[in-house]
Motif scaffolding. Structure first.
Motif, PDB file in Angstrom:
ATOM      1  N   PHE A  35       0.833  -1.196   0.000  1.00  0.00           N
ATOM      2  CA  PHE A  35       0.000   0.000   0.000  1.00  0.00           C
ATOM      3  C   PHE A  35       0.872   1.253   0.000  1.00  0.00           C
ATOM      4  O   PHE A  35       1.978   1.250   0.540  1.00  0.00           O
ATOM      5  CB  PHE A  35      -0.867   0.063   1.273  1.00  0.00           C
ATOM      6  CG  PHE A  35      -1.699  -1.164   1.540  1.00  0.00           C
ATOM      7  CD1 PHE A  35      -1.146  -2.262   2.185  1.00  0.00           C
ATOM      8  CD2 PHE A  35      -3.034  -1.211   1.181  1.00  0.00           C
ATOM      9  CE1 PHE A  35      -1.910  -3.400   2.437  1.00  0.00           C
ATOM     10  CE2 PHE A  35      -3.807  -2.335   1.438  1.00  0.00           C
ATOM     11  CZ  PHE A  35      -3.240  -3.423   2.067  1.00  0.00           C
ATOM     12  N   TYR A  37       0.037   5.052   1.468  1.00  0.00           N
ATOM     13  CA  TYR A  37      -0.887   5.928   2.175  1.00  0.00           C
ATOM     14  C   TYR A  37      -0.349   7.353   2.128  1.00  0.00           C
ATOM     15  O   TYR A  37       0.855   7.588   2.150  1.00  0.00           O
ATOM     16  CB  TYR A  37      -1.036   5.495   3.637  1.00  0.00           C
ATOM     17  CG  TYR A  37      -1.963   4.326   3.855  1.00  0.00           C
ATOM     18  CD1 TYR A  37      -1.487   3.021   3.834  1.00  0.00           C
ATOM     19  CD2 TYR A  37      -3.317   4.526   4.088  1.00  0.00           C
ATOM     20  CE1 TYR A  37      -2.335   1.938   4.044  1.00  0.00           C
ATOM     21  CE2 TYR A  37      -4.177   3.451   4.297  1.00  0.00           C
ATOM     22  CZ  TYR A  37      -3.674   2.164   4.273  1.00  0.00           C
ATOM     23  OH  TYR A  37      -4.515   1.107   4.472  1.00  0.00           O
ATOM     24  N   GLN A  39      -0.663  11.171   4.012  1.00  0.00           N
ATOM     25  CA  GLN A  39      -1.081  11.894   5.210  1.00  0.00           C
ATOM     26  C   GLN A  39      -0.807  13.376   5.003  1.00  0.00           C
ATOM     27  O   GLN A  39       0.305  13.853   5.248  1.00  0.00           O
ATOM     28  CB  GLN A  39      -0.340  11.366   6.443  1.00  0.00           C
ATOM     29  CG  GLN A  39      -0.861  11.927   7.756  1.00  0.00           C
ATOM     30  CD  GLN A  39      -0.139  11.345   8.959  1.00  0.00           C
ATOM     31  OE1 GLN A  39       1.061  11.082   8.910  1.00  0.00           O
ATOM     32  NE2 GLN A  39      -0.858  11.125  10.054  1.00  0.00           N
ATOM     33  N   MET A  45      -5.192  10.339   7.288  1.00  0.00           N
ATOM     34  CA  MET A  45      -4.435   9.468   6.404  1.00  0.00           C
ATOM     35  C   MET A  45      -5.400   8.724   5.486  1.00  0.00           C
ATOM     36  O   MET A  45      -6.416   8.188   5.941  1.00  0.00           O
ATOM     37  CB  MET A  45      -3.604   8.472   7.205  1.00  0.00           C
ATOM     38  CG  MET A  45      -2.690   7.656   6.325  1.00  0.00           C
ATOM     39  SD  MET A  45      -1.511   6.630   7.183  1.00  0.00           S
ATOM     40  CE  MET A  45      -0.747   7.720   8.292  1.00  0.00           C
ATOM     41  N   LEU A  47      -5.778   6.088   1.820  1.00  0.00           N
ATOM     42  CA  LEU A  47      -5.119   5.164   0.914  1.00  0.00           C
ATOM     43  C   LEU A  47      -4.965   5.808  -0.458  1.00  0.00           C
ATOM     44  O   LEU A  47      -5.894   6.393  -0.987  1.00  0.00           O
ATOM     45  CB  LEU A  47      -5.945   3.886   0.789  1.00  0.00           C
ATOM     46  CG  LEU A  47      -5.384   2.825  -0.158  1.00  0.00           C
ATOM     47  CD1 LEU A  47      -4.123   2.201   0.430  1.00  0.00           C
ATOM     48  CD2 LEU A  47      -6.424   1.750  -0.441  1.00  0.00           C
ATOM     49  N   ARG A  50      -3.176   0.426  -3.875  1.00  0.00           N
ATOM     50  CA  ARG A  50      -2.990  -0.899  -3.285  1.00  0.00           C
ATOM     51  C   ARG A  50      -2.566  -1.869  -4.379  1.00  0.00           C
ATOM     52  O   ARG A  50      -3.066  -1.822  -5.500  1.00  0.00           O
ATOM     53  CB  ARG A  50      -4.305  -1.349  -2.667  1.00  0.00           C
ATOM     54  CG  ARG A  50      -4.355  -2.760  -2.112  1.00  0.00           C
ATOM     55  CD  ARG A  50      -5.747  -3.024  -1.540  1.00  0.00           C
ATOM     56  NE  ARG A  50      -5.934  -4.369  -1.042  1.00  0.00           N
ATOM     57  CZ  ARG A  50      -6.386  -5.379  -1.757  1.00  0.00           C
ATOM     58  NH1 ARG A  50      -6.681  -5.200  -3.041  1.00  0.00           N
ATOM     59  NH2 ARG A  50      -6.548  -6.578  -1.217  1.00  0.00           N
ATOM     60  N   PHE A  91       3.444   7.176   3.109  1.00  0.00           N
ATOM     61  CA  PHE A  91       3.923   5.982   3.790  1.00  0.00           C
ATOM     62  C   PHE A  91       3.689   4.759   2.919  1.00  0.00           C
ATOM     63  O   PHE A  91       2.584   4.538   2.420  1.00  0.00           O
ATOM     64  CB  PHE A  91       3.191   5.788   5.126  1.00  0.00           C
ATOM     65  CG  PHE A  91       3.529   6.820   6.165  1.00  0.00           C
ATOM     66  CD1 PHE A  91       2.744   7.945   6.332  1.00  0.00           C
ATOM     67  CD2 PHE A  91       4.647   6.653   6.978  1.00  0.00           C
ATOM     68  CE1 PHE A  91       3.050   8.891   7.296  1.00  0.00           C
ATOM     69  CE2 PHE A  91       4.961   7.598   7.946  1.00  0.00           C
ATOM     70  CZ  PHE A  91       4.161   8.719   8.101  1.00  0.00           C
TER      71      PHE A  91
ATOM     72  N   LEU B  90      -3.540   7.497  16.458  1.00  0.00           N
ATOM     73  CA  LEU B  90      -4.415   7.275  15.309  1.00  0.00           C
ATOM     74  C   LEU B  90      -5.169   5.969  15.484  1.00  0.00           C
ATOM     75  O   LEU B  90      -4.581   4.939  15.811  1.00  0.00           O
ATOM     76  CB  LEU B  90      -3.596   7.193  14.019  1.00  0.00           C
ATOM     77  CG  LEU B  90      -2.811   8.431  13.606  1.00  0.00           C
ATOM     78  CD1 LEU B  90      -2.002   8.147  12.356  1.00  0.00           C
ATOM     79  CD2 LEU B  90      -3.742   9.600  13.364  1.00  0.00           C
ATOM     80  N   GLU B 101      -7.864  -2.585   2.957  1.00  0.00           N
ATOM     81  CA  GLU B 101      -7.495  -1.220   3.287  1.00  0.00           C
ATOM     82  C   GLU B 101      -7.846  -0.904   4.729  1.00  0.00           C
ATOM     83  O   GLU B 101      -8.910  -1.279   5.216  1.00  0.00           O
ATOM     84  CB  GLU B 101      -8.236  -0.258   2.365  1.00  0.00           C
ATOM     85  CG  GLU B 101      -8.070   1.216   2.694  1.00  0.00           C
ATOM     86  CD  GLU B 101      -8.941   2.100   1.834  1.00  0.00           C
ATOM     87  OE1 GLU B 101      -9.662   1.559   0.965  1.00  0.00           O
ATOM     88  OE2 GLU B 101      -8.926   3.317   2.042  1.00  0.00           O
ATOM     89  N   GLN B 102      -6.953  -0.207   5.406  1.00  0.00           N
ATOM     90  CA  GLN B 102      -7.278   0.327   6.725  1.00  0.00           C
ATOM     91  C   GLN B 102      -7.743   1.771   6.551  1.00  0.00           C
ATOM     92  O   GLN B 102      -7.106   2.552   5.856  1.00  0.00           O
ATOM     93  CB  GLN B 102      -6.065   0.272   7.652  1.00  0.00           C
ATOM     94  CG  GLN B 102      -5.731  -1.144   8.089  1.00  0.00           C
ATOM     95  CD  GLN B 102      -4.690  -1.193   9.201  1.00  0.00           C
ATOM     96  OE1 GLN B 102      -4.379  -0.188   9.828  1.00  0.00           O
ATOM     97  NE2 GLN B 102      -4.153  -2.378   9.445  1.00  0.00           N
ATOM     98  N   PHE B 104      -8.438   5.326   8.391  1.00  0.00           N
ATOM     99  CA  PHE B 104      -7.891   6.011   9.553  1.00  0.00           C
ATOM    100  C   PHE B 104      -8.803   7.136  10.021  1.00  0.00           C
ATOM    101  O   PHE B 104      -9.435   7.839   9.215  1.00  0.00           O
ATOM    102  CB  PHE B 104      -6.516   6.593   9.230  1.00  0.00           C
ATOM    103  CG  PHE B 104      -5.440   5.554   9.189  1.00  0.00           C
ATOM    104  CD1 PHE B 104      -5.226   4.790   8.057  1.00  0.00           C
ATOM    105  CD2 PHE B 104      -4.640   5.329  10.303  1.00  0.00           C
ATOM    106  CE1 PHE B 104      -4.248   3.815   8.019  1.00  0.00           C
ATOM    107  CE2 PHE B 104      -3.644   4.356  10.275  1.00  0.00           C
ATOM    108  CZ  PHE B 104      -3.453   3.602   9.143  1.00  0.00           C
ATOM    109  N   GLY B 105      -8.822   7.322  11.338  1.00  0.00           N
ATOM    110  CA  GLY B 105      -9.475   8.475  11.917  1.00  0.00           C
ATOM    111  C   GLY B 105      -8.568   9.697  11.840  1.00  0.00           C
ATOM    112  O   GLY B 105      -7.409   9.596  11.426  1.00  0.00           O
TER     113      GLY B 105
END
Lengths: 114, 113
Positions: A35, A37, A39, A45, A47, A50, A91, B90, B101-102, B104-105
């Motif tokens: 992945f 990511y 931010q 943050m 995506l 992928r 990231f 986080l 996929e994660q 995020f807050g």
């Protein structure tokens, strides 16, 4: 242990240029996911892109594409026609199939200059 | 709208106080995570959960504790805050399964004086 390495702590380019962020990883597994990511400063943050390791075709999302070199364990992110809104920490992250934890790289701070 | 929420966004407290950082998601995700991130630095996993009544410690040793009584809620508690706990926290969630996929807050930025 799995590791993810981003060798460029900071990068800076002019708006509309193309920039490539590097990422290498270490694993002995064949089944895993990669992945990128993003931010942005003081923002959530999200995506960017992928890649599934068993897919040879490189993933693309509009101006974002990856160069996935499985044998070299390399996963670079290319941003074309960069925009001011691309300024962010990026990231690289990795997870083995069946594992529960993402492993993150150290991050690359990208600045797009007007 | 499906999302993941964290409160408070910013918190400044004195040493020795007990605090709870809240995290809620409306996506019905089974998996939830807490990361600690110093400004501009990498993320370190401190806790995660597979679902209700499941909690596991992450890679980074932490003096915090978590609970998962409801699917949507994953609070993190510090019994006695110290200046070394100053950081950004986080919360994230993901669907069950491999390689998902994660999400995020927005994070909680904690300062302990």
């Amino acid at each position: 242990a799995q590791t993810v390495t981003q060798s460029q702590p900071e990068m800076s380019v002019q708006e509309a240029e193309t920039v490539t962020l590097s990422c290498t990883y270490d694993t002995s597994e064949n089944n895993y996911y990669l992945f990128w990511y993003k931010q942005p400063p003081s923002r959530q943050m999200i995506l960017v892109i992928r890649q599934e390791a068993y897919k040879q075709q490189n993933a693309t999302e509009n101006r974002f594409s990856v160069n996935f070199q499985k044998a070299a364990k390399s996963f670079s992110l290319k941003i074309s026609d960069s925009q001011l809104g691309d300024t962010a920490m990026y990231f690289c992250a990795f997870i083995e199939g069946g594992a529960q934890k993402l492993v993150f790289g150290q991050g690359t701070r990208l600045t797009i200059n007007p | 709208e499906a999302d993941i929420y964290q409160t408070p966004r910013y918190l400044v407290i004195g040493t020795g106080k007990k605090i709870t950082l809240e995290c809620s998601q409306t996506m019905g995700h089974d998996k939830m995570y807490w990361y600690q991130q110093d400004p501009g630095m990498e993320l370190h996993l401190i806790h995660y959960s597979y679902g209700v009544n499941s909690t596991e410690k992450g890679d980074l040793s932490s003096e915090s504790t978590v609970s998962r009584i409801r699917t949507e809620h994953f609070p993190l508690t510090l019994e006695s805050a110290r200046p070394s706990h100053t950081s950004q926290y986080l919360c994230a969630s993901s669907e069950w399964g491999s390689g998902n996929e994660q999400f995020f807050g927005p994070g909680t930025r904690l300062t302990v004086l």
